[in-house]
Design an enzyme around this catalytic site. Structure first.
Site, mmCIF file in Angstrom:
data_model
loop_
_atom_site.group_PDB
_atom_site.id
_atom_site.type_symbol
_atom_site.label_atom_id
_atom_site.label_comp_id
_atom_site.label_asym_id
_atom_site.label_seq_id
_atom_site.Cartn_x
_atom_site.Cartn_y
_atom_site.Cartn_z
ATOM 1 N N SER A 97 0.865 -1.176 0.000
ATOM 2 C CA SER A 97 0.000 0.000 0.000
ATOM 3 C C SER A 97 0.903 1.227 0.000
ATOM 4 C CB SER A 97 -0.938 0.010 1.217
ATOM 5 O OG SER A 97 -0.183 0.147 2.415
ATOM 6 N N LEU A 111 -3.353 1.427 7.025
ATOM 7 C CA LEU A 111 -3.758 2.569 6.209
ATOM 8 C C LEU A 111 -3.146 2.522 4.820
ATOM 9 C CD1 LEU A 111 -3.498 5.588 8.692
ATOM 10 C CD2 LEU A 111 -5.499 4.207 8.115
ATOM 11 N N HIS A 122 3.679 -5.063 2.760
ATOM 12 C CA HIS A 122 3.139 -5.653 3.981
ATOM 13 C C HIS A 122 3.539 -7.117 4.139
ATOM 14 C CE1 HIS A 122 0.420 -2.340 5.114
ATOM 15 N NE2 HIS A 122 0.305 -2.145 3.810
ATOM 16 N N LEU A 124 5.132 -10.819 1.952
ATOM 17 C CA LEU A 124 5.547 -11.686 0.851
ATOM 18 C C LEU A 124 5.419 -13.117 1.373
ATOM 19 C CD1 LEU A 124 8.831 -11.440 -1.272
ATOM 20 C CD2 LEU A 124 7.922 -13.607 -0.467
ATOM 21 N N TYR A 168 16.849 -9.150 1.926
ATOM 22 C CA TYR A 168 16.338 -7.946 1.268
ATOM 23 C C TYR A 168 17.459 -7.028 0.794
ATOM 24 C CZ TYR A 168 11.664 -9.314 2.687
ATOM 25 O OH TYR A 168 10.481 -10.004 2.826
#
Length: 207
Positions: A97, A111, A122, A124, A168
């Site tokens: 988002s 939100l 948010h 994976l 990451y």
């Protein structure tokens, strides 16, 4: 803080007693492509949650997103999601988002801020049948390329446990410090990734 343009999560009672296919994540089509990447829709929510629940609850006792939250984001910002389907079955997915602050906060978990320039990843998750096949790294690389094609999105951010930080970092993320968000007793590191020029990172990602 002004709440104009902020989409609040509306509580919704999860219902898993109907609409779950015999094989979670499978879609019946007359012709099924062998492999397909596409944005998710609210109709994919139950399949998403089945994969997420199996992947996270057994390990941490909680899910990054629950069914009502998944439907919420896939309704408001489906373009910030990406699913990998194998012969019509959902194999892996990412849901994001938009966020409009420099760092994540507890509010960022629920939100979507349409004017934001940061894509908040948010979750994976990969279906258990398709794990240990390299699908997570490939999907993440594809997702970052997908975000890079959206001019309004300047960077990506996420939070993860310390053990996942090296994963990451292979994709251009860098740690910016402890995350303000906590989930129960769990704490996280916050990472960010500039999307400009991201195409050149593939050679280091292992994809």
């Amino acid at each position: 803080m002004s709440m104009q343009g902020v989409h609040l999560l509306k509580p919704e009672a999860p219902c898993l007693s109907s609409g779950i296919p015999e094989s979670p994540g499978c879609q019946r089509r007359h012709t099924l492509p062998a492999s397909e990447f596409r944005c998710l829709t609210p109709e994919d929510a139950v399949s998403v949650f089945e994969i997420e629940r199996e992947a996270f609850i057994s390990v941490s006792g909680t899910c990054p997103l629950y069914l009502d939250e998944i439907r919420h984001f896939l309704t408001l910002c489906p373009e910030l999601s990406l699913g990998w389907f194998e012969e019509g079955c959902l194999a892996a997915f990412i849901i994001g988002s938009l966020w409009d602050q420099e760092r994540l906060s507890q509010e960022s978990l629920t939100l979507h801020r349409p004017g934001g320039r940061t894509a908040h990843l948010h979750v994976l998750a990969v279906h258990r049948t398709f794990r240990q096949q390299g699908k997570g790294p490939i999907l993440l690389w594809r997702y970052l390329q997908h975000l890079g094609g959206q001019p309004a999105v300047r960077r990506a951010t996420l939070m993860c446990e310390d053990a996942l930080v090296p994963f990451y970092e292979r994709f251009g993320f860098h740690a910016v410090g402890p995350c303000a968000v906590t989930v129960g007793s769990l704490t996280f590191t916050e990472l960010q990734c500039a999307l400009r020029g991201h195409a050149f990172l593939r050679r280091n990602s292992g994809c």
